[in-house]
Design an enzyme around this catalytic site. Sequence first.
Site, mmCIF file in Angstrom:
data_model
loop_
_atom_site.group_PDB
_atom_site.id
_atom_site.type_symbol
_atom_site.label_atom_id
_atom_site.label_comp_id
_atom_site.label_asym_id
_atom_site.label_seq_id
_atom_site.Cartn_x
_atom_site.Cartn_y
_atom_site.Cartn_z
ATOM 1 N N CYS A 1 0.825 -1.209 0.000
ATOM 2 C CA CYS A 1 0.000 0.000 0.000
ATOM 3 C C CYS A 1 0.860 1.259 0.000
ATOM 4 C CB CYS A 1 -0.875 0.055 1.267
ATOM 5 S SG CYS A 1 -1.961 -1.354 1.525
ATOM 6 N N CYS B 1 27.041 -16.476 3.957
ATOM 7 C CA CYS B 1 28.115 -16.621 2.976
ATOM 8 C C CYS B 1 28.380 -15.311 2.242
ATOM 9 C CB CYS B 1 27.811 -17.749 1.999
ATOM 10 S SG CYS B 1 26.215 -17.640 1.182
#
EC number: 2.1.1.63
Length: 362
Positions: A38, A319
């Site tokens: 919205c 990672c």
Amino acid sequence: MMMFDLPDSQTLYAALLARDAAYDGRAYVGVSSTGIFCRLTCPARKPKYENCQFFDTPGACIEAGFRACKRCHPLSAAAGNDPMVQSLLAALDQRPAYRWAEGDIVALGHDPSTVRRAFKRQFGITFLEMARQRRLREGFTALGAGEPVIAAQIDAGFDSPSAFRAAFARLVGIAPGAFRKDAQLLVDWIDTPLGAMLAVACQHRLHLLEFADRKALPREVAKLQKRQPGGLGFGRPAVTDQAAEELARYFSGQTARFETPLAYHGTAFETEVWRALRDIPVGQTRSYGALARDLGRAGASRAVARANGANQIAVMIPCHRVLGADGSLTGYGGGLWRKQRLIEIERSLAAAATEPAQRAKA
């Protein structure tokens, strides 16, 4: 405006509650409990803070898996007074399940390249990408709600079950009809500001968490099935809810602490590397060589890099905190742009954590 130019989420939530018109067109809210995004001035009942994610463009909301609100019409507002964009948005609303192509754009009297540039400028994605995201999300939602494949196919606007299965197989590597109702591992969709993620969890642990557009996702799902037989099903166990809540806090800049229980599907060495990744302090990075030395395995940087690439739980096993020896961004399955964003998020979190101590010294 980029995501990191936005104020913090608390400020944006206050603007949402106040329906502050100053943010109209500058910020949007995605509500995880409804799957809708919205304008901050939307007249609808306000969601809880923990269910809110804030974005800088409608395109970012769509890529994260949210649908446009039918009360405040954020897409129409972002389109401004451009009649071409407005007409295409209206056409998409009328035929949300239709498989749009460039020929359809031409048939409506528009030039495809002009449309592409206009949508990229207004929303950050093209019209065809917007339509494709909407179709696939609707199909996935139907499957998650327990609808049969044929119903999901119709909801997603595919012409045939085989076409829907092919599209779904490209995403996760498994045709939807192969999913089992009695499976221990359940798949669901988690929305994030950096795009939708697929989570695979049992009742006790999270087994896989990847961005939905990662090319290696089908291969990772196949690898998981070999290690964890019993098939996959659709569903959202408590573990996935916990992961979604923790990711929302992470992306809103509150914390990088993850307590979701994880399943490590790898060799002893891979598991050792993954645990070491989680030990890298938030806001810091390591090279592959430095990580190998930390593990007492100097000279094993290539093996560390392979283990890093085999990680199947994005963000929570970080990672993205590993860089090249020269400090440059290196390969990341979710895309280098996401790696950069994740590093920026964590540097901001680390900086916010040190501010009280710095003020105390002053």
